[in-house]
Design a protein around this motif. Structure first.
Motif, short mmCIF file in Angstrom:
data_model
loop_
_atom_site.label_atom_id
_atom_site.label_comp_id
_atom_site.label_asym_id
_atom_site.label_seq_id
_atom_site.Cartn_x
_atom_site.Cartn_y
_atom_site.Cartn_z
N GLU A 1 0.83 -1.21 0.00
CA GLU A 1 0.00 0.00 0.00
C GLU A 1 0.86 1.26 0.00
OE1 GLU A 1 -3.95 0.81 2.30
OE2 GLU A 1 -2.31 1.53 3.56
N SER A 2 1.91 1.28 0.83
CA SER A 2 2.79 2.45 0.88
C SER A 2 4.19 2.00 1.27
CB SER A 2 2.27 3.50 1.88
OG SER A 2 2.20 2.96 3.18
N SER A 3 5.17 2.80 0.89
CA SER A 3 6.56 2.45 1.19
C SER A 3 7.36 3.70 1.47
CB SER A 3 7.19 1.68 0.01
OG SER A 3 7.22 2.50 -1.15
N LYS A 4 8.37 3.54 2.27
CA LYS A 4 9.31 4.62 2.57
C LYS A 4 10.68 4.00 2.69
CE LYS A 4 10.13 8.54 5.67
NZ LYS A 4 9.68 9.25 6.91
N GLY A 5 11.42 4.02 1.57
CA GLY A 5 12.70 3.31 1.54
C GLY A 5 12.45 1.82 1.66
N PRO A 6 13.18 1.14 2.55
CA PRO A 6 12.98 -0.31 2.74
C PRO A 6 11.79 -0.64 3.63
CG PRO A 6 14.77 0.46 4.13
CD PRO A 6 14.34 1.65 3.31
N GLU A 7 11.14 0.37 4.23
CA GLU A 7 10.02 0.13 5.13
C GLU A 7 8.71 0.13 4.35
OE1 GLU A 7 10.14 2.98 8.25
OE2 GLU A 7 12.14 2.39 8.94
N LEU A 8 7.92 -0.94 4.52
CA LEU A 8 6.67 -1.11 3.79
C LEU A 8 5.51 -1.15 4.78
CD1 LEU A 8 7.84 -4.04 1.46
CD2 LEU A 8 8.12 -1.58 1.08
#
Length: 377
Positions: free
Chosen positions: A163-170
């Motif tokens: 749904e969303s990602s920020k760098g390696p964090e999902l």
């Protein structure tokens, strides 16, 4: 006569070169935005990989732009000659329209030979290399494949929605695990995920947290009544093999096969032994259609030459816009029939391998009739 040939041939050669160059740039840029833009934005993509992609996509584009560019040149040159009464001057001096068209036919045959070589050998090899270049770009930074609000289906055994990602964090992941025959065997929902790359093992490690899943029974996967539901886990790790991705990308579709490989596929009885009669018929029809498309499409320049000259003279306009509009109309009609035949390539009852020749038959027949009418004026 040689002076006339040089005059007409020179204008055609110059106009064709410019038209092919412009159309090729448009098609190449279109493919870049379609297939490469997202990877270029998200990845730190090496420039050599981008250049290799451009080098491989150009031959594929030339298969379309050479006949289309030649048609545009014929319409522009003969439309201008007709509007400025040059054709009347030639005919007043005893030079017939068919004689003026000798350079057109000569250049069209050169285009046919070039397109034949591209369609039969160069374009399929370039398309296979282009897929390989896309794979190299994607895996130069594999984490960039996990974009927000998209389904990642590049891995044969897994389909992943993020749904969303920020760098390696999902955040908010859905992971669908499928069997070799593409049967769904497990669905995992996780609130959070963390990506890690194991370069030594050539794997992406997907760490998931606060997850729950449901799975089919290992001993009876077809029985939906035995699906295990509501299983929770605080933390788990899913390894995703990059070698698996490479194997999938390395597989060739028909477009990436040379004609020799298509013939081998058509005659490979050992491979077809495990297939049903319907599957064998569909594969044979698709293979024959692909081969017919390459041979038929190679003749497009000759067909366009026959239909282009009388259309240009009949239009009697020297404006560039009119020439481009006529070329667009003829090319779109031609490609429309190719697309229709290609869409039913697996339906043997439609005989799509013969439908592929219909655009050439219409152009050559229509052009021949228009030439006959002009010669009797």
């Amino acid at each position: 006569m040689k002076l006339i040939d040089r005059y007409v041939g020179g204008q055609l050669l110059l106009s064709s070169s410019l038209a092919v160059a412009v159309l090729s740039v448009v098609l190449v840029l279109g493919n870049i935005f379609k297939q490469l833009l997202e990877l270029m934005v998200k990845n730190d993509t090496p420039i050599e990989l981008i250049l290799s992609f451009l080098a491989y996509i150009l031959p594929f584009s030339l298969a379309f732009t050479i006949p289309w560019g030649f048609l545009t040149a014929v319409l522009l040159v003969f439309g201008k000659m007709s509007a400025e009464n040059e054709l009347i001057a030639f005919r007043a001096n005893g030079v017939s329209i068919p004689r003026i068209c000798y350079p057109v036919l000569f250049l069209s045959l050169i285009c046919v030979g070039t397109c034949f070589w591209i369609n039969i050998d160069v374009a399929p090899r370039a398309q296979a290399k282009m897929k390989e270049a896309l794979y190299n770009i994607a895996t130069s930074n594999p984490m960039a494949m996990f974009g927000a609000d998209k389904v990642i289906d590049a891995f044969p055994s897994k389909k992943i929605y993020v749904e969303s990602s920020k760098g390696p964090e999902l955040s908010n992941l859905l992971v669908y695990e499928v069997s070799e025959d593409n049967q769904l065997i497990k669905v995992i929902f996780a609130h959070r995920g963390l990506l890690e790359t194991d370069h030594e093992k050539k794997e992406i490690l997907l760490h998931i947290f606060d997850a729950r899943y449901e799975a089919r029974d290992d001993d009876d996967v077809d029985n939906i009544l035995k699906i295990k539901q509501g299983i929770t886990m605080q933390e788990s790790t899913l390894p995703i093999s990059l070698e698996e991705l490479h194997d999938k990308k390395r597989g060739k579709g028909m477009g990436g096969m040379t004609t020799g490989e298509l013939l081998e596929r058509l005659n490979n009885e050992e491979k077809q032994a495990h297939m049903t009669e319907k599957e064998r018929s569909e594969e044979a029809s698709a293979t024959r259609t692909e081969m017919s498309k390459r041979y038929s499409f190679s003749l497009a320049s000759f067909a366009f030459a026959l239909i282009g000259v009388p259309l240009a003279i009949t239009a009697h306009r020297k404006e560039t816009s009119i020439g481009f509009l006529l070329s667009l109309g003829v090319a779109v009609t031609y490609f429309f029939f190719i697309i229709i035949a290609n869409s039913v390539r697996e339906n043997a009852s439609w005989h799509p391998e013969f439908l592929m020749w219909l655009p050439n038959i219409l152009c050559i027949g229509g052009g021949g009739w228009l030439f006959f009418r002009m010669s009797r004026r």
